[in-house]
Design an enzyme around this catalytic site. Structure first.
Site, PDB file in Angstrom:
ATOM      1  N   ARG A  94     -23.778 -17.178  21.264  1.00  0.00           N
ATOM      2  CA  ARG A  94     -23.353 -17.925  20.083  1.00  0.00           C
ATOM      3  C   ARG A  94     -21.824 -18.060  20.148  1.00  0.00           C
ATOM      4  O   ARG A  94     -21.126 -17.050  20.277  1.00  0.00           O
ATOM      5  CB  ARG A  94     -23.739 -17.175  18.815  1.00  0.00           C
ATOM      6  CG  ARG A  94     -23.211 -17.853  17.592  1.00  0.00           C
ATOM      7  CD  ARG A  94     -23.518 -17.065  16.350  1.00  0.00           C
ATOM      8  NE  ARG A  94     -23.037 -17.789  15.189  1.00  0.00           N
ATOM      9  CZ  ARG A  94     -22.519 -17.211  14.127  1.00  0.00           C
ATOM     10  NH1 ARG A  94     -22.429 -15.902  14.052  1.00  0.00           N
ATOM     11  NH2 ARG A  94     -22.108 -17.932  13.114  1.00  0.00           N
ATOM     12  N   ARG A 244     -16.668 -15.491   0.044  1.00  0.00           N
ATOM     13  CA  ARG A 244     -15.751 -16.633   0.192  1.00  0.00           C
ATOM     14  C   ARG A 244     -15.844 -17.560  -1.013  1.00  0.00           C
ATOM     15  O   ARG A 244     -16.925 -17.789  -1.540  1.00  0.00           O
ATOM     16  CB  ARG A 244     -16.093 -17.434   1.453  1.00  0.00           C
ATOM     17  CG  ARG A 244     -15.773 -16.715   2.734  1.00  0.00           C
ATOM     18  CD  ARG A 244     -16.275 -17.481   3.946  1.00  0.00           C
ATOM     19  NE  ARG A 244     -17.052 -16.604   4.798  1.00  0.00           N
ATOM     20  CZ  ARG A 244     -17.966 -17.006   5.676  1.00  0.00           C
ATOM     21  NH1 ARG A 244     -18.224 -18.296   5.831  1.00  0.00           N
ATOM     22  NH2 ARG A 244     -18.627 -16.132   6.395  1.00  0.00           N
ATOM     23  N   ASP A 285     -24.476  -9.207  -3.090  1.00  0.00           N
ATOM     24  CA  ASP A 285     -25.898  -9.266  -2.756  1.00  0.00           C
ATOM     25  C   ASP A 285     -26.666  -9.865  -3.932  1.00  0.00           C
ATOM     26  O   ASP A 285     -26.630  -9.338  -5.048  1.00  0.00           O
ATOM     27  CB  ASP A 285     -26.398  -7.845  -2.445  1.00  0.00           C
ATOM     28  CG  ASP A 285     -27.784  -7.875  -1.816  1.00  0.00           C
ATOM     29  OD1 ASP A 285     -28.672  -8.589  -2.350  1.00  0.00           O
ATOM     30  OD2 ASP A 285     -27.980  -7.199  -0.795  1.00  0.00           O
ATOM     31  N   ARG A 287     -29.702  -9.859  -4.666  1.00  0.00           N
ATOM     32  CA  ARG A 287     -30.690  -8.946  -5.287  1.00  0.00           C
ATOM     33  C   ARG A 287     -30.046  -8.136  -6.394  1.00  0.00           C
ATOM     34  O   ARG A 287     -30.602  -7.949  -7.473  1.00  0.00           O
ATOM     35  CB  ARG A 287     -31.254  -7.970  -4.234  1.00  0.00           C
ATOM     36  CG  ARG A 287     -32.267  -8.579  -3.329  1.00  0.00           C
ATOM     37  CD  ARG A 287     -32.516  -7.698  -2.150  1.00  0.00           C
ATOM     38  NE  ARG A 287     -31.361  -7.746  -1.233  1.00  0.00           N
ATOM     39  CZ  ARG A 287     -31.395  -7.450   0.047  1.00  0.00           C
ATOM     40  NH1 ARG A 287     -32.512  -7.020   0.587  1.00  0.00           N
ATOM     41  NH2 ARG A 287     -30.337  -7.539   0.812  1.00  0.00           N
ATOM     42  N   GLY A 336     -30.890 -15.692   4.014  1.00  0.00           N
ATOM     43  CA  GLY A 336     -31.231 -14.557   3.151  1.00  0.00           C
ATOM     44  C   GLY A 336     -31.529 -14.903   1.703  1.00  0.00           C
ATOM     45  O   GLY A 336     -32.572 -14.533   1.161  1.00  0.00           O
ATOM     46  N   GLU A 339     -34.266 -18.002   1.460  1.00  0.00           N
ATOM     47  CA  GLU A 339     -35.645 -17.636   1.794  1.00  0.00           C
ATOM     48  C   GLU A 339     -36.257 -16.675   0.788  1.00  0.00           C
ATOM     49  O   GLU A 339     -37.472 -16.612   0.637  1.00  0.00           O
ATOM     50  CB  GLU A 339     -35.693 -16.983   3.190  1.00  0.00           C
ATOM     51  CG  GLU A 339     -35.417 -17.955   4.311  1.00  0.00           C
ATOM     52  CD  GLU A 339     -35.145 -17.260   5.642  1.00  0.00           C
ATOM     53  OE1 GLU A 339     -35.704 -16.164   5.873  1.00  0.00           O
ATOM     54  OE2 GLU A 339     -34.369 -17.800   6.445  1.00  0.00           O
ATOM     55  N   GLU A 390     -31.853 -18.285  14.227  1.00  0.00           N
ATOM     56  CA  GLU A 390     -30.768 -18.758  15.089  1.00  0.00           C
ATOM     57  C   GLU A 390     -30.911 -18.237  16.509  1.00  0.00           C
ATOM     58  O   GLU A 390     -30.591 -18.936  17.469  1.00  0.00           O
ATOM     59  CB  GLU A 390     -29.417 -18.335  14.487  1.00  0.00           C
ATOM     60  CG  GLU A 390     -29.118 -19.120  13.212  1.00  0.00           C
ATOM     61  CD  GLU A 390     -27.913 -18.615  12.435  1.00  0.00           C
ATOM     62  OE1 GLU A 390     -28.109 -17.743  11.575  1.00  0.00           O
ATOM     63  OE2 GLU A 390     -26.799 -19.089  12.678  1.00  0.00           O
TER      64      GLU A 390
HETATM   65  P1  AMP Z   1     -28.020 -13.604   5.628  1.00  0.00           P
HETATM   66  O1  AMP Z   1     -26.541 -13.802   5.769  1.00  0.00           O
HETATM   67  O2  AMP Z   1     -28.806 -14.842   5.887  1.00  0.00           O
HETATM   68  O3  AMP Z   1     -28.528 -12.405   6.355  1.00  0.00           O
HETATM   69  O4  AMP Z   1     -28.261 -13.279   4.066  1.00  0.00           O
HETATM   70  C1  AMP Z   1     -27.830 -12.080   3.471  1.00  0.00           C
HETATM   71  C2  AMP Z   1     -27.906 -12.193   1.968  1.00  0.00           C
HETATM   72  O5  AMP Z   1     -29.233 -12.566   1.576  1.00  0.00           O
HETATM   73  C3  AMP Z   1     -27.661 -10.899   1.230  1.00  0.00           C
HETATM   74  O6  AMP Z   1     -26.293 -10.687   1.013  1.00  0.00           O
HETATM   75  C4  AMP Z   1     -28.383 -11.129  -0.088  1.00  0.00           C
HETATM   76  O7  AMP Z   1     -27.524 -11.770  -1.005  1.00  0.00           O
HETATM   77  C5  AMP Z   1     -29.478 -12.105   0.253  1.00  0.00           C
HETATM   78  N1  AMP Z   1     -30.830 -11.516   0.215  1.00  0.00           N
HETATM   79  C6  AMP Z   1     -31.472 -10.831   1.181  1.00  0.00           C
HETATM   80  N2  AMP Z   1     -32.705 -10.442   0.755  1.00  0.00           N
HETATM   81  C7  AMP Z   1     -32.836 -10.915  -0.507  1.00  0.00           C
HETATM   82  C8  AMP Z   1     -33.877 -10.863  -1.498  1.00  0.00           C
HETATM   83  N3  AMP Z   1     -35.019 -10.251  -1.261  1.00  0.00           N
HETATM   84  N4  AMP Z   1     -33.636 -11.468  -2.677  1.00  0.00           N
HETATM   85  C9  AMP Z   1     -32.481 -12.103  -2.934  1.00  0.00           C
HETATM   86  N5  AMP Z   1     -31.470 -12.183  -2.033  1.00  0.00           N
HETATM   87  C10 AMP Z   1     -31.642 -11.603  -0.844  1.00  0.00           C
END
Ligand code: AMP
Length: 407
Positions: A94, A244, A285, A287, A336, A339, A390
């Site tokens: 990448r 950000r 996060d 969640r 994250g 989905e 990815e």
């Molecule tokens: P990524 O950069 O695609 O790995 O996404 C990470 C982010 O996804 C985390 O900081 C969370 O904010 C969000 N995330 C992961 N799992 C969940 C979940 N079950 N419900 C809501 N947000 C989530």
């Protein structure tokens, strides 16, 4: 024996993520992560997917990327998947910034390395780490094709009207200031998978793709080609992200410098690391933010404000890209947050029935690992959740290039 395995490396400034895939049958053989490279408490987590057994974790100092890759090679060898295997066809890397020049995956040679290096001023955090990863992999297997897969490549189809900032042309060109876009590997993969979910040819569908992870970006995809995306010269522009700010009036920066007495580096850190959701409410996060909102009370107010600002920006981009595309076949959520967060998806399209957009509450709340529609069956515009991958996309692009004789 045909070599069908591809090792995918994603080298960050202090981490390396990796996956070994077999493109013959599409299986994932191993995956893992080295974190905190250069510190005393480096950690390697390795999942021996094909060999079976539990995840292995080792901690202890790993001095640099070379040591990290050697440690990864050793873990793989323990599973009988050593990097010296004749079944390894290529290593796919990448690379975050490919500028205007790299419009597709490219087999690395000295000229390619030099160009990635030339782009360091526009990607100071990422390209140096990506280069180190490539050089180290070359040392380990000098005979093997190393393929660079660029985050920016998918967006090189953007028309000038979308790619240029409205600033003095000579100054912009001299310093290569334009909108490049990022997360391209994800946007490319998800667009194709979304077309498949709709049962349509990618060339026939118009999509708004929302990659909502810790970093977040939206793109407008017309017949498989990107025509606009929310990240720009760097991954700071656009949506509200975990840490950000996304879009701000550029004059905020002058104001913080002149009135706030902050240095350029301090403002850079503020906007990249201490803004977005974390700056607004202390949590990045989603969640945690939803938990605070659901529990109510005093702690909920700031979390609610952060959520509302996040959603407001997202809806502005959905509206903007609707206008850019004219006709939209689907809005697609991935990464994250995209989905996993039903409340984000619901709020993003709430009240947009006039644009043909709606989610079915039951479908939106259901959990599933695969691509799925969450709009009502009679919806004019589909709303979909498509998990991104990815690593698989990098492996696919790498293998296609090597197999077709690009190497
Ligand atoms: P990524 O950069 O695609 O790995 O996404 C990470 C982010 O996804 C985390 O900081 C969370 O904010 C969000 N995330 C992961 N799992 C969940 C979940 N079950 N419900 C809501 N947000 C989530």
């Amino acid at each position: 024996m045909t070599a069908t395995r591809v090792l995918v490396l994603n080298s960050g400034s202090s981490s390396v993520k990796y996956q070994l895939l077999d493109m013959g049958d599409g299986s994932r053989l191993a995956a893992g992560l080295v974190e905190r490279i250069g510190e005393r408490t480096s950690r390697l987590k390795h999942s021996p997917l094909a060999a079976g057994g539990d995840e292995r974790e080792t901690t202890g100092p790993i001095a640099d990327h070379e040591a990290a890759l050697k440690a990864v090679a050793q873990e793989l060898a323990e599973d009988g998947l050593g990097l010296d295997s004749p079944e390894l066809a290529a290593i796919g890397h990448r690379v975050v910034h490919g500028g205007k020049r790299f419009t597709r995956p490219t087999v690395v040679d000295d000229a390619v390395l030099a160009e990635i290096e030339r782009l360091i001023p526009v990607a100071p955090l990422h390209n140096p780490a990506n280069l180190t990863g490539i050089r180290t992999a070359q040392e380990l297997r000098p005979d093997l094709p190393q393929v660079a897969v660029f985050d920016t490549a998918f967006h090189t189809t953007m028309p000038e009207a979308a790619a240029r900032y409205a600033i003095d042309v000579e100054t912009a060109d001299k310093h290569r200031v334009r909108r490049y876009g990022f997360h391209g590997t994800s946007h490319a993969y998800v667009s194709r998978e979304a077309a498949r979910l709709l049962g349509r040819d990618p060339g026939d569908v118009n999509l708004i793709v929302l990659h909502l992870g810790n970093g977040a970006s939206a793109s407008a995809v017309e017949g498989g080609r990107c025509v606009d995306t929310s990240m720009g010269l760097t991954p700071l522009e656009g949506l509200v992200m975990g840490t950000r700010s996304g879009d701000v009036d550029p004059a905020v920066i002058f104001h913080l410098a002149r009135v706030g007495g902050m240095s350029t580096d301090e403002i850079d850190t503020l906007l990249n690391k201490r803004s977005g959701l974390v700056g607004l409410c202390g949590d990045n996060d989603m969640r945690e933010i939803r938990r605070r909102i659901d529990e109510g009370g005093e702690d909920a107010a700031r979390a609610r404000l952060a959520f509302d600002i996040y959603i407001h920006r997202l809806r502005k981009y959905i509206g903007a890209y609707y206008a850019v595309l004219g006709r939209v076949d689907a809005v697609v959520f991935t990464a994250g947050v995209g989905e996993n967060s039903a409340p984000v998806r619901e709020a993003a399209v709430a009240g947009l029935e006039g644009l043909g957009l709606a989610v079915d509450d039951g479908l939106n709340a259901a959990r599933s690992g695969g691509p799925r529609l969450i709009s009502p069956p009679d919806a004019r515009v589909a709303v979909a959740v498509v998990p991104t991958d990815e690593e698989l996309e990098i492996a696919n692009q790498t293998y296609a290039l090597v197999r077709d004789g690009g190497a």
